[in-house]
Write a protein that holds these residues in place. Structure first.
Motif, PDB file in Angstrom:
ATOM      1  N   GLY A 103       8.679   0.426   2.777  1.00 25.06           N
ATOM      2  CA  GLY A 103       8.040   0.552   1.463  1.00 25.06           C
ATOM      3  C   GLY A 103       8.609  -0.393   0.432  1.00 25.06           C
ATOM      4  N   THR A 104       8.919  -1.608   0.863  1.00 23.06           N
ATOM      5  CA  THR A 104       9.421  -2.578  -0.121  1.00 23.06           C
ATOM      6  C   THR A 104       8.821  -3.964   0.117  1.00 23.06           C
ATOM      7  N   SER A 122       0.925 -10.558   8.312  1.00 22.22           N
ATOM      8  CA  SER A 122       1.738  -9.950   9.379  1.00 22.22           C
ATOM      9  C   SER A 122       2.099  -8.493   9.118  1.00 22.22           C
ATOM     10  N   SER A 123       1.820  -7.997   7.919  1.00 20.63           N
ATOM     11  CA  SER A 123       2.101  -6.588   7.618  1.00 20.63           C
ATOM     12  C   SER A 123       1.223  -6.172   6.452  1.00 20.63           C
ATOM     13  N   PRO A 124       1.022  -4.856   6.288  1.00 23.82           N
ATOM     14  CA  PRO A 124       0.195  -4.416   5.172  1.00 23.82           C
ATOM     15  C   PRO A 124       0.957  -4.391   3.837  1.00 23.82           C
ATOM     16  N   GLY A 125       2.268  -4.585   3.868  1.00 24.02           N
ATOM     17  CA  GLY A 125       3.082  -4.395   2.652  1.00 24.02           C
ATOM     18  C   GLY A 125       3.002  -5.551   1.681  1.00 24.02           C
ATOM     19  N   PRO A 126       3.543  -5.341   0.464  1.00 20.33           N
ATOM     20  CA  PRO A 126       3.554  -6.407  -0.549  1.00 20.33           C
ATOM     21  C   PRO A 126       4.474  -7.558  -0.156  1.00 20.33           C
ATOM     22  N   LYS A 127       4.021  -8.772  -0.475  1.00 13.32           N
ATOM     23  CA  LYS A 127       4.803  -9.952  -0.091  1.00 13.32           C
ATOM     24  C   LYS A 127       4.840 -10.962  -1.225  1.00 13.32           C
TER      25      LYS A 127
END
Ligand SMILES: Cc1cc2nc3c(=O)[nH]c(=O)nc-3n(C[C@H](O)[C@H](O)[C@H](O)COP(=O)(O)O)c2cc1C
Length: 389
Positions: A103-104, A122-127
């Protein structure tokens, strides 16, 4: 290796030293010149003590927060780091997946060795994307445009690399530019690699996968003949002026941060240039040896900004208690570099996840023991800053 057997960042560091060739471990672990700033970064955290309050808060303390509109399940971001695909075949995409699971935010370095488009998906998270520009304004514009189109949630401009720091451990291994491979240094490196057969197998498998097109590791190059990695290594510098930062601000529509701020004047200039955040960083002691420990300059910068921009600190965070100290001293969040690289080198994505889990557990325990209900309740009344800080 089973990542649950990593017990602390220090433990991950010891395991990383056994997982990758010595020259690669030293590239991760080392600092500039005499490594004074590298040591001071950690010492500054050790010199801060807590002012706990007894019999107050009950239940598990909250460690979630929001940074520049992005919810974070803990105030720890993964700092941009170069050449991560040599540390483990999971590389930058593995780092992004670990960050998303925790979650980061993960920040991709221009020289991570992974395509910025590949990382973005490559991931659903924030970048966020971290910008170097050894190729000048044209390349800057190209990279910023690509980051915008790829949907990055933030842009970080690294200011503290007008020249590359002198990393003596790398020089000793013969792995700085220009490469000066003598028969002696080449055979030393070959011997180090031979001692890490599992690492060699992982790298060979990744190379075969890449060649078959499954996960092609391309560079973040804007299509120029030489990639940013190659150019940065060749030229050793990515100089930006404040005018460049202003120009980037005009092009980039999302949250903008500058990285490498170490004094109040520069923090104010960053806000004048339109930045939304400053990252108080000395590059983990890898650039100017003798630069101050970031925790020592943090209060001055927080006070100068007075809430006009978010403040993120990196360099020297090794424990959840260090995160608590930095937030109490005024940081909105911290970034970690080596701690997650040690996890990555030890066992890839699982190692990065484990390091983030350890920091979360340590933060919760520290806040509990302090009698503090949440990270948002932290302020300087919870810590004792030594007079020199
Ligand atoms: C191996 C390594 C590579 C790095 N590469 C970059 C980079 O490409 N761009 C950048 O802005 N900072 C880079 N940094 C600095 C980190 O972003 C961060 O500022 C630093 O690691 C924080 O200190 P810590 O390692 O003590 O947590 C690198 C750091 C390390 C250890």
């Amino acid at each position: 290796m089973d990542a649950s057997r990593i017990y602390s960042v220090g433990d991950a560091r010891r395991r990383a030293a056994r997982a990758v060739p010595r020259a690669l471990f030293d590239y991760i672990d080392g600092g500039a010149d005499d490594e004074v700033t590298l040591q001071q970064n950690e010492r500054a955290f050790q010199e801060v003590t807590f002012r706990p309050r007894m019999a107050g808060a009950t239940g598990d303390p909250q460690v979630s927060t929001t940074l520049l509109g992005t919810p974070l399940s803990l105030p720890v971001l993964l700092a941009p780091c170069g050449l991560v695909r040599f540390m483990h075949p999971d590389g930058a995409p593995g780092i992004a997946r670990a960050a998303a699971a925790a979650g980061t935010v993960s920040v991709l370095s221009t020289v991570a060795g992974s395509s910025l488009e590949e990382f973005a998906t490559s991931s659903p998270g924030p970048k966020w994307f971290q910008l170097y520009s050894p190729g000048g304004p044209e390349q800057t514009e190209g990279l910023v445009g690509r980051a915008q189109r790829a949907g990055y949630d933030g842009l970080v401009v690294t200011l503290d690399t007008p020249a590359l720091g002198h990393r003596e451990r790398d020089v000793r291994h013969g792995v700085t530019q220009p490469f000066r491979f003598t028969p002696a240094s080449a055979s030393r490196l070959a011997a180090q690699v031979a001692l890490r057969p599992r690492w060699v197998t992982g790298m060979v498998r990744a190379a075969v996968r890449a060649r078959s097109g499954a996960a092609e590791p391309t560079d973040t190059s804007a299509g120029a003949a030489a990639s940013p990695t190659a150019r940065l290594v060749a030229m050793g510098a990515s100089p930006f002026s404040w005018d460049d930062v202003t120009a980037i601000r005009h092009q980039w529509t999302g949250p903008l941060a500058v990285k490498g701020v170490l004094c109040a004047d520069d923090a104010r200039r960053a806000v004048e240039a339109g930045c939304d955040a400053v990252i108080v960083s000395n590059h983990g002691g890898r650039q100017l040896d003798g630069a101050p420990a970031t925790l020592r300059v943090l209060p001055e910068i927080v006070d100068a900004l007075g809430g006009t921009a978010a403040v993120v600190l990196d360099s020297g965070v090794r424990r959840g208690s260090d995160v608590v100290k930095a937030v109490a001293a005024g940081a909105d969040a911290v970034m970690i570099g080596r701690p997650y690289l040690y996890g990555l080198a030890t066992c890839g994505e699982a190692g990065v996840r484990r390091v983030l889990e350890i920091l979360r557990i340590e933060m919760v325990r520290t806040l509990s023991l302090m009698g503090c209900p949440s990270v948002s309740a932290l302020d300087r009344s919870w810590i004792e800053l030594p007079s020199a800080i």
